[in-house]
Design an enzyme around this catalytic site. Structure first.
Site, PDB file in Angstrom:
ATOM      1  N   SER A  54       0.832  -1.209   0.000  1.00  0.00           N
ATOM      2  CA  SER A  54       0.000   0.000   0.000  1.00  0.00           C
ATOM      3  C   SER A  54       0.867   1.259   0.000  1.00  0.00           C
ATOM      4  CB  SER A  54      -0.942   0.015   1.212  1.00  0.00           C
ATOM      5  OG  SER A  54      -0.225  -0.212   2.404  1.00  0.00           O
ATOM      6  N   ASP A  92       5.602  -6.883   2.719  1.00  0.00           N
ATOM      7  CA  ASP A  92       4.803  -7.417   1.615  1.00  0.00           C
ATOM      8  C   ASP A  92       5.693  -7.844   0.459  1.00  0.00           C
ATOM      9  OD1 ASP A  92       2.059  -7.765   1.732  1.00  0.00           O
ATOM     10  OD2 ASP A  92       1.611  -5.646   1.376  1.00  0.00           O
ATOM     11  N   GLU A 190      -9.094  -9.774   3.936  1.00  0.00           N
ATOM     12  CA  GLU A 190      -9.438  -8.408   3.534  1.00  0.00           C
ATOM     13  C   GLU A 190     -10.742  -8.414   2.730  1.00  0.00           C
ATOM     14  OE1 GLU A 190      -6.337  -6.199   1.559  1.00  0.00           O
ATOM     15  OE2 GLU A 190      -7.683  -4.532   1.092  1.00  0.00           O
TER      16      GLU A 190
HETATM   17  O1  KIV Z   1      -0.413  -3.362   1.789  1.00  0.00           O
HETATM   18  C1  KIV Z   1      -1.236  -3.295   2.721  1.00  0.00           C
HETATM   19  O2  KIV Z   1      -1.416  -2.255   3.358  1.00  0.00           O
HETATM   20  C2  KIV Z   1      -1.993  -4.506   3.047  1.00  0.00           C
HETATM   21  C3  KIV Z   1      -3.066  -4.382   4.073  1.00  0.00           C
HETATM   22  C4  KIV Z   1      -4.238  -3.727   3.486  1.00  0.00           C
HETATM   23  C5  KIV Z   1      -3.394  -5.687   4.677  1.00  0.00           C
HETATM   24  O3  KIV Z   1      -1.766  -5.515   2.476  1.00  0.00           O
END
Ligand code: KIV
Length: 292
Positions: A54, A92, A190
């Site tokens: 994100s 991530d 989510e």
């Molecule tokens: O990248 C992110 O912020 C996420 C969350 C929404 C879980 O994957």
């Protein structure tokens, strides 16, 4: 517990054990992308920091998460880790970093671990099992992510709530079971109906961490900029804003601009001064100010 009270450091096995049904407190996860954000999360007593993709949307100005690379995520993970937050750091795996081969997946995850994460997150269910197995074999803890998976936005036809039909709900439960059996230590849910999140939470022995998934999860995650109101252009239904930092920031910067323009900033106290004797040698008599 108060945000500042000291607590035993949380580890990946510690997270894995946190099921609400066995009496655990719900897990608290928030995203962070830099050292000041990590310090704030840590001082607030947050359990896990997600260096989320994100970052693409809330920090880097892109319209979706597909634009960021492993190098981008490693850059932000390093900034978070250097703050040494008292939180489990999850990074991530961005789009295309775990879709081509298991070798690529492990190499890309290792880059995020070397940048300072202790675990990685990837999106998708049973089709990701080879990647999850390879990561677990490489001793890299993996968090799953099911439901509305933003990296699949084109395949899903947009950011849409998932698991709304009978079949889709059961598919989600099967995906979650498979990820947990493959060794994921937790699963983000989510954008799914709260009843489906409850079914998944009930079906697996690892914690579920919800975002737009209702209250029956083993924890919750929100995006830093949403919680603090730094992002104020959109307010998704599942976000609760706890501050208005964008508005406060605009007001503060406006006050600074007004002070500069009117000559009220900087004041004498906010300036450095020559020693009186030096000022005199320069012919600056009567300045009457001490050095500082
Ligand atoms: O990248 C992110 O912020 C996420 C969350 C929404 C879980 O994957």
């Amino acid at each position: 517990m108060s945000p500042t009270a000291s607590r035993a450091p949380l580890t990946v096995p510690g997270v894995r054990a946190r099921k609400v049904r066995t009496g655990s407190e719900p897990l608290v996860m928030v995203t962070a992308y830099d050292a000041p954000g990590a310090r704030m999360a840590s001082e607030a007593g947050v359990d896990l920091i997600l260096v989320g993709d994100s970052v693409a949307m809330v920090v880097l100005g892109y319209d979706d998460t597909l634009q960021v690379t492993v190098d981008d995520l490693a850059h932000h993970t390093g900034a978070v880790a250097r703050a040494k937050p008292d939180c489990v750091i999850v990074a991530d795996l961005p789009w295309m970093s775990y879709h081509v081969s298991v070798e690529d997946t492990v190499r890309n995850a290792a880059a995020l671990i070397r940048a300072g994460a202790v675990s990685v997150k990837l999106e998708g269910g049973r089709k990701r099992l080879p990647m999850v197995h390879a990561l677990v074999d490489a001793e890299i803890p993996v968090m799953g992510h099911l439901g509305l998976t933003p990296q699949s936005m084109h395949a899903m036809g947009g950011f849409k709530v998932q698991g709304k039909t009978h079949e889709a709900a059961l598919e989600l439960v099967d995906d979650a079971r498979a990820l947990a059996e493959a060794g994921c230590f937790a699963i983000v849910l989510e954008g799914v109906p709260d009843e489906v999140a409850a079914m998944v939470t009930d079906a697996v022995d690892v914690p579920t961490i919800g975002i737009g998934a209702g209250p029956v999860c083993d924890g919750q995650v929100l995006v830093f900029h949403d919680v603090l109101g730094i992002e104020d252009r959109i307010l998704p239904k599942f976000v609760r804003r706890y501050a208005s930092l964008k508005a406060d920031g605009v007001e503060a910067l406006g006050a600074y601009a007004a002070d500069v323009r009117s000559g009220r900033f900087p004041s004498a106290d906010e300036s450095y001064h020559l020693a009186g004797s030096v000022a005199e040698t320069l012919g600056l008599y009567g300045s009457g100010r001490a050095a500082g």
